[in-house]
Design a protein around this motif. Structure first.
Motif, PDB file in Angstrom:
ATOM      1  N   ILE A   1     -15.750  -5.508   6.976  1.00 19.03           N
ATOM      2  CA  ILE A   1     -14.421  -5.147   6.672  1.00 19.03           C
ATOM      3  C   ILE A   1     -13.597  -6.253   7.464  1.00 19.03           C
ATOM      4  CG2 ILE A   1     -12.697  -3.518   6.721  1.00 19.03           C
ATOM      5  CD1 ILE A   1     -14.936  -3.025   4.864  1.00 19.03           C
ATOM      6  N   ALA A   2     -13.907  -6.502   8.612  1.00 18.38           N
ATOM      7  CA  ALA A   2     -13.310  -7.231   9.510  1.00 18.38           C
ATOM      8  C   ALA A   2     -13.484  -8.937   8.922  1.00 18.38           C
ATOM      9  CB  ALA A   2     -13.823  -7.393  10.896  1.00 18.38           C
ATOM     10  N   ALA A   3     -14.558  -9.304   8.444  1.00 19.59           N
ATOM     11  CA  ALA A   3     -14.714 -10.626   7.768  1.00 19.59           C
ATOM     12  C   ALA A   3     -13.903 -10.600   6.623  1.00 19.59           C
ATOM     13  CB  ALA A   3     -16.179 -10.555   7.504  1.00 19.59           C
ATOM     14  N   PHE A   4     -13.927  -9.762   5.639  1.00 20.78           N
ATOM     15  CA  PHE A   4     -12.805  -9.715   4.690  1.00 20.78           C
ATOM     16  C   PHE A   4     -11.481  -9.739   4.913  1.00 20.78           C
ATOM     17  CE2 PHE A   4     -16.131  -7.440   1.752  1.00 20.78           C
ATOM     18  CZ  PHE A   4     -16.176  -8.484   0.369  1.00 20.78           C
ATOM     19  N   LYS A   5     -11.180  -8.975   6.051  1.00 18.96           N
ATOM     20  CA  LYS A   5      -9.460  -9.018   6.369  1.00 18.96           C
ATOM     21  C   LYS A   5      -9.290 -10.370   7.133  1.00 18.96           C
ATOM     22  CE  LYS A   5      -5.656  -6.765   7.972  1.00 18.96           C
ATOM     23  NZ  LYS A   5      -4.964  -8.075   8.548  1.00 18.96           N
ATOM     24  N   GLU A   6     -10.288 -10.933   7.760  1.00 17.55           N
ATOM     25  CA  GLU A   6      -9.876 -11.993   8.352  1.00 17.55           C
ATOM     26  C   GLU A   6      -9.919 -13.372   7.354  1.00 17.55           C
ATOM     27  OE1 GLU A   6     -12.035 -15.306  11.363  1.00 17.55           O
ATOM     28  OE2 GLU A   6     -12.599 -12.973  11.819  1.00 17.55           O
ATOM     29  N   GLY A   7     -10.527 -13.129   6.342  1.00 17.75           N
ATOM     30  CA  GLY A   7     -10.675 -14.228   5.445  1.00 17.75           C
ATOM     31  C   GLY A   7      -9.484 -14.184   4.470  1.00 17.75           C
ATOM     32  N   PHE A   8      -9.061 -13.045   4.123  1.00 18.97           N
ATOM     33  CA  PHE A   8      -7.903 -12.930   3.174  1.00 18.97           C
ATOM     34  C   PHE A   8      -6.705 -13.312   3.928  1.00 18.97           C
ATOM     35  CE2 PHE A   8     -10.614  -9.634   0.637  1.00 18.97           C
ATOM     36  CZ  PHE A   8     -10.916 -10.413  -0.297  1.00 18.97           C
ATOM     37  N   ASP A   9      -6.741 -12.990   5.256  1.00 20.44           N
ATOM     38  CA  ASP A   9      -5.451 -13.358   6.000  1.00 20.44           C
ATOM     39  C   ASP A   9      -5.379 -14.981   6.020  1.00 20.44           C
ATOM     40  OD1 ASP A   9      -4.722 -10.688   6.643  1.00 20.44           O
ATOM     41  OD2 ASP A   9      -5.599 -10.788   8.564  1.00 20.44           O
ATOM     42  N   GLU A  10      -6.386 -15.435   6.154  1.00 20.56           N
ATOM     43  CA  GLU A  10      -6.269 -17.011   6.121  1.00 20.56           C
ATOM     44  C   GLU A  10      -5.855 -17.678   4.789  1.00 20.56           C
ATOM     45  OE1 GLU A  10     -10.259 -18.259   7.134  1.00 20.56           O
ATOM     46  OE2 GLU A  10     -10.207 -17.506   8.968  1.00 20.56           O
TER      47      GLU A  10
END
Length: 607
Positions: free
Chosen positions: A117-126
């Protein structure tokens, strides 16, 4: 309804680790490139082709009408893959847009896979980089599906089959359906970044939750090339080859004009003639844009093919504009501006080595002596590329030494410094022919035909080979620097004669060398391509200093900016590892390669 027979057949194929590509009930699509512990799912009422395209960037996806029951299929996939890899991730995606908001929503159990979930969130924030208004919301919930649909699998059943379900609500910020508009350029950027975000997040899931058979997230990409990609690649290579751009922009009377230039005491600009253009650039452009590159789902391969198509289009336009000022301006957009660090590098070389190396006492080698040396190297590579016709010819119609595909052509009038034989063999055979042969082993024809701008890395790598075998000379470095100065002189509006005089009088090039450099830069109306040779060498040096792997550079013919794409294709097993030049086994080459990795200056290459 999906038949149990089809479901059973699909799962048996996966047990055997075979790829799956099936048409599911009512024109649904199931694609699983290889045994992967995840699948992206899109259920539609009316299929959105652009949203479908986002899923098709992945190596595992299911796109199906929302009236089709896919529960049993997903349960079977989950059990089969979980048995092999211990876990299975189902990512349901759906398009939406709330009053033009750009909110991306993640529906998940936070406590189950926090790294994912953190990887999804971090990626989408980028994604702020390409769309500042976007924001991401994470919902910790059991409801991980569109509001108007039932769950793909009930939570308890998903646990029993070893599956974790995550829902992604994706704002369709790349289009305005009410106005029938698709922002194509933005869509391609969004699609490419979205594809990578999903793979990175899935890799986190795999790393933590499964018996991980993958050591890099790029290994999750597609392995098998589809028919559309292969056809577009092949036709693009044929158009490029047929064009023979450099042949048609090189004067046929350069030697005659040198004699006339000399006779006129270097005061009258040469009048160059060129080969007739035996094709219609407009028809070739039409063929270019009939290629279905827009249907290539893989973002990496799509970028490579689009990039090459744009280069060919510009080259065709340049042929139309040959011998006009427009030729030069289009060329500048093709090869890019001469960067400040390259200009500084050229100036540093010419300052440290203001005079050419004396030739009078050098031992000379003729065409036969050089050919004998080169043939030994060619024979070595012939043993490794038995299906290719490697060879050498001594010819009347060649000036100096040149390579065409797997052939080395040597002028019968060749006379050269004998100590340079080995360096030039490694330049021509150990670099140009070898990278062509390595490219021929690959499924993409662009790997040997050449990516857009491949000359820069090719020539930089070839000059680097000269350095590694201790054959790089002062005159060679001065020549590369002189080409940069001449190209910059052209860009700044100097005439042919002004540039010639600058090279001869300011930088002490011989009259013939100054003429030769100037001719190459002013041909066709002005061609700044020759500045890329020094730029390519500097790029190679920077790449190695920054920890780059020299092996990757021999995989085929591409530019330095394509290296991350080549590394991705290597991870995905689309591209095979290259045969390396045997000179890299020499002690001197190993020592010099280590120096490059530690970092040295251009002017230190001759120390």
């Amino acid at each position: 309804m999906i038949s149990e027979k089809l479901i059973d057949s699909i799962c048996k194929s996966l047990e055997k680790q075979l790829p799956v590509k099936e048409t599911i009930a009512e024109e649904g699509e199931l694609h699983i490139d290889k045994l992967l512990p995840y699948i992206c799912v899109y259920r539609y009422k009316e299929k959105d082709p652009n949203f479908s395209g986002l899923l098709k960037t992945q190596a595992s996806y299911l796109i199906v009408k929302d009236t089709v029951d896919i529960t049993h299929l997903l349960e079977c996939l989950s059990r089969t893959i979980s048995t092999k890899l211990n876990a299975f991730l189902i990512i349901e995606m759906w398009p939406f847009r709330k009053d033009h908001d750009a909110e991306l929503e993640i529906f998940c159990p936070k406590s189950k896979a926090p790294a994912t979930i953190a990887a999804f969130k971090e990626g989408f924030d980028e994604l702020h980089v390409i769309y500042p208004e976007i924001n991401t919301t994470v919902h910790d919930t059991h409801a991980r599906h569109p509001e108007h649909l039932q769950p793909l699998i009930e939570i308890d059943e998903s646990k029993q089959s070893g599956a974790l379900i995550i829902g992604l609500g994706i704002p369709t910020i790349y289009e305005r359906p009410e106005e029938n508009q698709l922002f194509s350029i933005f869509y391609r950027k969004f699609s490419s970044r979205f594809s990578e975000i999903v793979k990175r997040a899935v890799y986190e899931f795999i790393r933590v939750q499964t018996s991980n058979p993958f050591n890099h997230y790029l290994m999750l990409g597609k392995t098998n090339l589809d028919r559309i990609t292969l056809e577009a690649d092949s036709k693009l290579a044929k158009i490029s080859e047929k064009m023979s751009f450099l042949l048609r922009t090189t004067p046929v009377n350069a030697s005659t004009e040198w004699e006339r230039f000399k006779k006129n005491k270097f005061q009258k600009t040469p009048a160059f003639n060129y080969r007739l253009i035996a094709l219609d650039p407009e028809l070739e452009k039409r063929k270019l844009y009939q290629l279905p590159i827009d249907k290539v789902d893989d973002p990496t391969l799509s970028f490579i093919l689009r990039d090459k198509r744009l280069e060919i289009e510009k080259q065709l336009t340049m042929l139309e504009e040959r011998s006009t000022h427009n030729f030069r301006f289009i060329g500048e957009s093709l090869y890019g501006p001469i960067k400040q660090n390259v200009l500084e590098g050229a100036a540093a070389i010419l300052k440290k080595f203001p005079e050419p190396m004396e030739r009078s006492n050098m031992e000379r080698a003729d065409c036969h002596q050089f050919a004998e040396h080169a043939q030994k190297e060619i024979d070595y590579y012939k043993e490794h590329f038995t299906n290719l016709d490697l060879g050498l010819e001594i010819r009347k119609d060649v000036a100096g030494i040149m390579v065409s595909k797997t052939k080395l052509f040597v002028s019968e009038n060749l006379s050269m410094d004998a100590s340079r034989c080995d360096a030039l063999v490694q330049h021509e055979v150990g670099t140009h022919i070898l990278t062509y042969c390595n490219g021929k082993r690959q499924p993409l024809e662009q790997m040997y035909a050449g990516f857009a701008g491949y000359d820069r890395l090719q020539e930089g790598l070839a000059v680097l080979a000269e350095y590694l075998v201790d054959g790089l000379t002062k005159n060679r470095l001065r020549l590369l620097a002189g080409r940069v100065e001449a190209a910059n002189s052209l860009v700044n509006g100097a005439s042919f004669i002004e540039t010639f005089n600058m090279l001869h009088h300011t930088y002490n090039f011989t009259q013939y060398t100054a003429y030769y450099i100037t001719m190459r830069v002013y041909r066709g109306g002005g061609l700044t391509k020759d500045a890329v040779y020094l730029a390519g060498l500097m790029n190679c040096m920077a790449y190695l200093k920054n920890g780059g792997n020299i092996e990757t550079l021999y995989t085929g013919k591409f530019n330095t900016n394509h290296v991350p794409l080549i590394e991705e294709l290597l991870h995905r097993d689309i591209v095979k590892k290259p045969l390396l030049p045997r000179f890299l086994e020499r002690d001197i080459a190993k020592k010099r390669l280590q120096k490059l990795k530690e970092g040295i200056q251009l002017t230190e290459l001759l120390n």
